[in-house]
Design a protein around this motif. Structure first.
Motif, PDB file in Angstrom:
ATOM      1  N   SER A 151      -3.602  71.887   3.396  1.00  0.00           N
ATOM      2  CA  SER A 151      -3.165  73.137   4.023  1.00  0.00           C
ATOM      3  C   SER A 151      -3.807  74.360   3.383  1.00  0.00           C
ATOM      4  O   SER A 151      -4.148  74.368   2.193  1.00  0.00           O
ATOM      5  CB  SER A 151      -1.640  73.275   3.946  1.00  0.00           C
ATOM      6  N   ASP A 177      -3.929  72.034   8.159  1.00  0.00           N
ATOM      7  CA  ASP A 177      -2.939  72.996   8.647  1.00  0.00           C
ATOM      8  C   ASP A 177      -3.285  74.381   8.111  1.00  0.00           C
ATOM      9  O   ASP A 177      -3.322  74.592   6.895  1.00  0.00           O
ATOM     10  CB  ASP A 177      -1.536  72.589   8.188  1.00  0.00           C
ATOM     11  N   ARG A 179      -2.173  78.428   8.232  1.00  0.00           N
ATOM     12  CA  ARG A 179      -1.103  79.348   8.604  1.00  0.00           C
ATOM     13  C   ARG A 179      -1.409  80.748   8.085  1.00  0.00           C
ATOM     14  O   ARG A 179      -1.744  80.919   6.906  1.00  0.00           O
ATOM     15  CB  ARG A 179       0.241  78.895   8.009  1.00  0.00           C
ATOM     16  N   THR A 206      -9.480  72.806  12.191  1.00  0.00           N
ATOM     17  CA  THR A 206      -8.147  72.464  11.703  1.00  0.00           C
ATOM     18  C   THR A 206      -7.432  71.570  12.722  1.00  0.00           C
ATOM     19  O   THR A 206      -7.819  71.540  13.897  1.00  0.00           O
ATOM     20  CB  THR A 206      -7.315  73.737  11.447  1.00  0.00           C
ATOM     21  N   ASN A 207      -6.424  70.884  12.273  1.00  0.00           N
ATOM     22  CA  ASN A 207      -5.547  70.193  13.220  1.00  0.00           C
ATOM     23  C   ASN A 207      -4.584  71.182  13.869  1.00  0.00           C
ATOM     24  O   ASN A 207      -4.397  71.178  15.085  1.00  0.00           O
ATOM     25  CB  ASN A 207      -4.764  69.089  12.518  1.00  0.00           C
ATOM     26  N   THR A 208      -3.953  72.023  13.043  1.00  0.00           N
ATOM     27  CA  THR A 208      -2.969  72.978  13.550  1.00  0.00           C
ATOM     28  C   THR A 208      -3.246  74.367  13.000  1.00  0.00           C
ATOM     29  O   THR A 208      -3.555  74.535  11.813  1.00  0.00           O
ATOM     30  CB  THR A 208      -1.539  72.552  13.170  1.00  0.00           C
ATOM     31  N   THR A 210      -1.400  78.239  13.027  1.00  0.00           N
ATOM     32  CA  THR A 210      -0.246  79.065  13.350  1.00  0.00           C
ATOM     33  C   THR A 210      -0.481  80.491  12.861  1.00  0.00           C
ATOM     34  O   THR A 210      -0.768  80.711  11.683  1.00  0.00           O
ATOM     35  CB  THR A 210       1.038  78.512  12.701  1.00  0.00           C
ATOM     36  N   ALA A 233      -9.299  73.261  17.011  1.00  0.00           N
ATOM     37  CA  ALA A 233      -7.978  72.781  16.582  1.00  0.00           C
ATOM     38  C   ALA A 233      -7.643  71.528  17.376  1.00  0.00           C
ATOM     39  O   ALA A 233      -7.477  71.587  18.605  1.00  0.00           O
ATOM     40  CB  ALA A 233      -6.920  73.851  16.805  1.00  0.00           C
ATOM     41  N   GLU A 235      -4.922  69.681  17.440  1.00  0.00           N
ATOM     42  CA  GLU A 235      -3.547  69.534  17.920  1.00  0.00           C
ATOM     43  C   GLU A 235      -3.042  70.784  18.642  1.00  0.00           C
ATOM     44  O   GLU A 235      -2.707  70.734  19.813  1.00  0.00           O
ATOM     45  CB  GLU A 235      -2.620  69.147  16.766  1.00  0.00           C
ATOM     46  N   TYR A 236      -2.966  71.929  17.943  1.00  0.00           N
ATOM     47  CA  TYR A 236      -2.490  73.125  18.644  1.00  0.00           C
ATOM     48  C   TYR A 236      -2.926  74.395  17.933  1.00  0.00           C
ATOM     49  O   TYR A 236      -3.248  74.394  16.749  1.00  0.00           O
ATOM     50  CB  TYR A 236      -0.966  73.107  18.803  1.00  0.00           C
ATOM     51  N   ARG A 238      -1.011  78.162  17.744  1.00  0.00           N
ATOM     52  CA  ARG A 238       0.272  78.798  18.065  1.00  0.00           C
ATOM     53  C   ARG A 238       0.291  80.230  17.538  1.00  0.00           C
ATOM     54  O   ARG A 238       0.051  80.463  16.351  1.00  0.00           O
ATOM     55  CB  ARG A 238       1.413  77.997  17.447  1.00  0.00           C
TER      56      ARG A 238
END
Length: 266
Positions: A151, A177, A179, A206-208, A210, A233, A235-236, A238
């Motif tokens: 992360s 991840d 963020r 990245t996978n995710t 945020t 990304a 996965e997502y 957000r």
């Protein structure tokens, strides 16, 4: 300047003290640290620099399990005039944490800023901490490259590359991840570049992802274009909160004809 090599079997702590190599006109010395744990706090510093001329600052190599920069603790490489900044290379097998104004920075004036390479499972920045590769005048900004298996968290802090008038740098992040929260930012900027100036770019894999009151930006204030932002990304992606966003900006200033860059999200 001479080299500094420290191998410690327990830990190294620098509190309001410095480990430095500094050269006036000759090439600077290298700093190499290997220890299970390195903590730099209360304006303690590791610094490699050259002051004038075309000389090259020494590299900073850090091999640790954990690295913490706290309360203004800093690791910096700098070159004055037309010199070349040293690279900062950090390999941390557990984590890298910048808290309460921790600073990791490479700067130049009219030369070439050093690059910053961080390899660690977990990278955390919070409370106005910064990782930066900058040109303060006509020089070339450096590259920031972050490889993190787990992360990267940026909370009220910033990772940036910026050039005043010279070639732009780049920011590359590969992690599981990512963020950005509470005004956390990733920012790539060329301020007064010419039309042919290399823009500053952002590449994220990245996978995710945020963004919770966080921003990813590239920008220009001059004749050069803003750089591309590329996000992959698996996965997502957000975005949470009204101030969150992914932007490429061309500032409206006198004589500024640079265009915004492209944004690609996959």
């Amino acid at each position: 300047a001479g080299n500094i090599t420290i191998n410690a079997t327990d830990f190294i702590s620098s509190t309001n003290s410095q480990i430095i190599t500094e050269a006036l006109t000759s090439d600077g010395g290298k700093i190499s640290l290997k220890t299970p744990s390195l903590m730099i706090s209360d304006r303690g510093a590791i610094n490699a620099s050259v002051k004038t001329g075309k000389s090259t600052a020494g590299d900073i190599d850090i091999d640790v399990a954990t690295l913490t920069l706290n309360n203004g603790g800093q690791i910096t490489s700098s070159s004055g005039e037309r010199g070349t900044g040293g690279n900062i290379v950090i390999a941390a097998s557990d984590y890298v944490k910048l808290h309460s104004g921790g600073i990791l920075k490479s700067t130049t004036e009219d030369g070439i800023a050093g690059n910053i390479q961080i390899t660690t499972p977990q990278l955390e920045l919070d409370d106005i901490s910064i990782i930066s590769a900058q040109s303060l005048s006509t020089g070339q900004a450096g590259k920031v490259n972050i490889q993190s298996d787990y992360s990267v968290s940026i909370n009220n802090s910033e990772i940036n590359t910026a050039s005043q008038k010279g070639q732009g740098g780049s920011i590359t992040i590969n992690t599981h991840d990512l963020r950005l929260e509470n005004n956390g930012r990733i920012n790539a900027k060329v301020i007064e570049g010419r039309a042919y100036t290399e823009p500053a770019k952002v590449n994220i894999t990245t996978n995710t992802l945020t963004l919770n009151q966080g921003k990813i930006e590239s920008s220009t204030e001059g004749k050069s274009p803003a750089g591309e932002i590329t996000i992959t990304a698996s996965e997502y992606v957000r975005l949470v909160g009204e101030y969150s966003g992914i932007f490429s900006l061309a500032e409206a200033k006198a004589g500024a004809i640079g265009s915004a860059g492209s944004i690609s999200i996959q």
